[in-house]
Write a protein that holds these residues in place. Structure first.
Motif, PDB file in Angstrom:
ATOM      1  N   UNK A  14      46.734   4.314   3.333  1.00  0.00           N
ATOM      2  CA  UNK A  14      45.319   4.586   3.081  1.00  0.00           C
ATOM      3  C   UNK A  14      45.160   5.553   1.907  1.00  0.00           C
ATOM      4  N   UNK A  15      43.951   5.605   1.362  1.00  0.00           N
ATOM      5  CA  UNK A  15      43.683   6.489   0.224  1.00  0.00           C
ATOM      6  C   UNK A  15      42.648   7.541   0.589  1.00  0.00           C
ATOM      7  N   UNK A  16      42.773   8.700  -0.035  1.00  0.00           N
ATOM      8  CA  UNK A  16      41.832   9.800   0.174  1.00  0.00           C
ATOM      9  C   UNK A  16      41.328  10.266  -1.187  1.00  0.00           C
ATOM     10  N   UNK A  17      40.003  10.489  -1.326  1.00  0.00           N
ATOM     11  CA  UNK A  17      39.502  11.028  -2.600  1.00  0.00           C
ATOM     12  C   UNK A  17      40.195  12.347  -2.933  1.00  0.00           C
ATOM     13  N   UNK A  18      40.525  12.540  -4.193  1.00  0.00           N
ATOM     14  CA  UNK A  18      41.295  13.711  -4.605  1.00  0.00           C
ATOM     15  C   UNK A  18      40.492  15.008  -4.539  1.00  0.00           C
ATOM     16  N   UNK A  19      39.177  14.895  -4.354  1.00  0.00           N
ATOM     17  CA  UNK A  19      38.328  16.082  -4.201  1.00  0.00           C
ATOM     18  C   UNK A  19      37.328  15.854  -3.067  1.00  0.00           C
ATOM     19  N   UNK A  20      37.224  16.842  -2.184  1.00  0.00           N
ATOM     20  CA  UNK A  20      36.134  16.872  -1.207  1.00  0.00           C
ATOM     21  C   UNK A  20      35.063  17.780  -1.781  1.00  0.00           C
ATOM     22  N   UNK A  21      33.891  17.212  -2.069  1.00  0.00           N
ATOM     23  CA  UNK A  21      32.890  17.962  -2.844  1.00  0.00           C
ATOM     24  C   UNK A  21      31.944  18.792  -1.980  1.00  0.00           C
ATOM     25  N   UNK A  52      25.559  10.562  -5.190  1.00  0.00           N
ATOM     26  CA  UNK A  52      26.487  10.516  -6.320  1.00  0.00           C
ATOM     27  C   UNK A  52      27.306   9.229  -6.295  1.00  0.00           C
ATOM     28  N   UNK A  53      27.787   8.789  -7.438  1.00  0.00           N
ATOM     29  CA  UNK A  53      28.612   7.580  -7.475  1.00  0.00           C
ATOM     30  C   UNK A  53      29.973   7.816  -6.838  1.00  0.00           C
ATOM     31  N   UNK A  54      30.621   6.721  -6.449  1.00  0.00           N
ATOM     32  CA  UNK A  54      31.955   6.812  -5.882  1.00  0.00           C
ATOM     33  C   UNK A  54      31.956   7.147  -4.402  1.00  0.00           C
ATOM     34  N   UNK A  55      33.134   7.387  -3.868  1.00  0.00           N
ATOM     35  CA  UNK A  55      33.291   7.766  -2.457  1.00  0.00           C
ATOM     36  C   UNK A  55      33.130   9.274  -2.349  1.00  0.00           C
ATOM     37  N   UNK A  80      26.524   3.389   1.729  1.00  0.00           N
ATOM     38  CA  UNK A  80      27.303   2.647   2.726  1.00  0.00           C
ATOM     39  C   UNK A  80      28.383   3.529   3.352  1.00  0.00           C
ATOM     40  N   UNK A  81      28.664   3.293   4.624  1.00  0.00           N
ATOM     41  CA  UNK A  81      29.647   4.122   5.337  1.00  0.00           C
ATOM     42  C   UNK A  81      31.009   4.095   4.660  1.00  0.00           C
ATOM     43  N   UNK A  82      31.382   2.956   4.080  1.00  0.00           N
ATOM     44  CA  UNK A  82      32.705   2.883   3.456  1.00  0.00           C
ATOM     45  C   UNK A  82      32.755   3.597   2.105  1.00  0.00           C
TER      46      UNK A  82
END
Length: 311
Positions: A14-21, A52-55, A80-82
């Motif tokens: 699985x992948x995780x965004x490199x920053x939690x904003x 914001x754009x992206x996940x 969207x949730x995903x």
């Protein structure tokens, strides 16, 4: 310029965004949760972040007592949730719910969602006497939640090498994440933890990555670390915060940040519009290590490691 986002790949693929904003602890943490003290500023900040754009990566925990704010913002968002990555944590140090399974079931209900993307044990300080179960028992419950699909990934927080070895000895599913306090002035929360996690394919997450900016020394204008960071802000037309967050991600570590200013949340989500050179990453690392360990949390437990934390 088109939007770009970086991710880290976890040991389960699985992948995780490199920053939690939007971290909902630290600045937003509440001693007590009541119907009257819902923080409308935090609700608004999460709502804006979710445009914001992206996940968009949101970092929560039951001990922060900010589920009402997170839940309200999620309910009002059209994202969207995903495209939302939600981290949650079970409090081992201060008992809020009976055990990890009850903890996550409670938060899923309160947030009105079917799953979280990452669920962590908030600390390794678990005992039969205090919690009614062992650390190993707690991890087996985490594995059950993972198998049941209530969390996409599982991990730990504030774990030392010794703590992780206890889990790795008995686990069927090893932790995907270890979230620790990490910044240029605290490059190992506990002895050898960064190297250990990276060698065991456990991704590190950094909370308080901007500590050097939060507790800036009085003579910072004459300090080589701050002078070098300032030179990079000029070179890249970025803020000091963006330079230090980018350094964290270049070290192979997820950065967890937050701010009361939405412009800074935007800056964090748009972090990957530039990159540091290998030499610049190395120089920040070297200059940061010249500072004494700057630890904001878990001082009673981990101050004894301050010298080793900057080796």
């Amino acid at each position: 310029m088109s939007f770009h986002q970086d991710f880290f790949t976890l040991n389960n693929g699985n992948k995780i965004p490199a920053v939690a904003v939007v971290g909902t602890g630290t600045r937003w943490y509440k001693q007590k949760e009541t119907p009257e003290n819902v923080n409308s500023e935090l609700v608004s900040q999460i709502e804006k972040a979710l445009t914001l754009p992206g996940i968009v990566h949101i970092d929560a925990a039951e001990v922060y007592r900010t589920y009402p704010e997170v839940g309200k913002a999620l309910s009002q968002s059209k994202k969207p949730r995903d495209e939302i990555f939600i981290t949650d944590k079970y409090s081992t140090q201060l008992k809020v719910t009976e055990n990890p399974i009850v903890g996550l079931d409670t938060s899923l209900e309160r947030l009105n969602i079917d799953y979280v993307d990452l669920y962590l044990l908030h600390s390794p300080f678990v005992s039969i006497e205090k919690n009614g179960f062992t650390l190993e028992d707690a991890w087996r419950q985490m594995e059950k939640l993972y198998k049941d699909g209530k969390t996409k990934n599982i991990g730990v927080s504030n774990f030392s090498v010794e703590d992780l070895e206890k889990i790795l000895t008995i686990c069927e599913i090893k932790p995907q994440i270890n979230q620790i306090e990490f910044n240029a002035f605290l490059q190992n929360q506990t002895p050898g933890i960064v190297k250990f996690c990276q060698s065991h394919d456990i991704v590190l997450e950094a909370y308080s990555p901007l500590s050097p900016l939060q507790k800036r020394p009085e003579n910072s204008e004459n300090d080589q670390f701050y002078k070098f960071v300032e030179s990079l802000t000029i070179k890249y037309s970025k803020t000091e915060a963006q330079i230090l967050l980018r350094w964290v991600t270049r070290r192979g570590v997820v950065a967890v940040t937050t701010s009361s200013k939405f412009s800074r949340v935007q800056d964090a989500q748009n972090l990957f519009t530039f990159d540091l050179t290998d030499e610049e990453v190395e120089e920040i690392t070297k200059l940061g290590l010249k500072h004494k360990a700057q630890r904001l949390y878990w001082n009673e437990e981990y101050d004894k490691y301050n010298v080793q934390s900057q080796n």
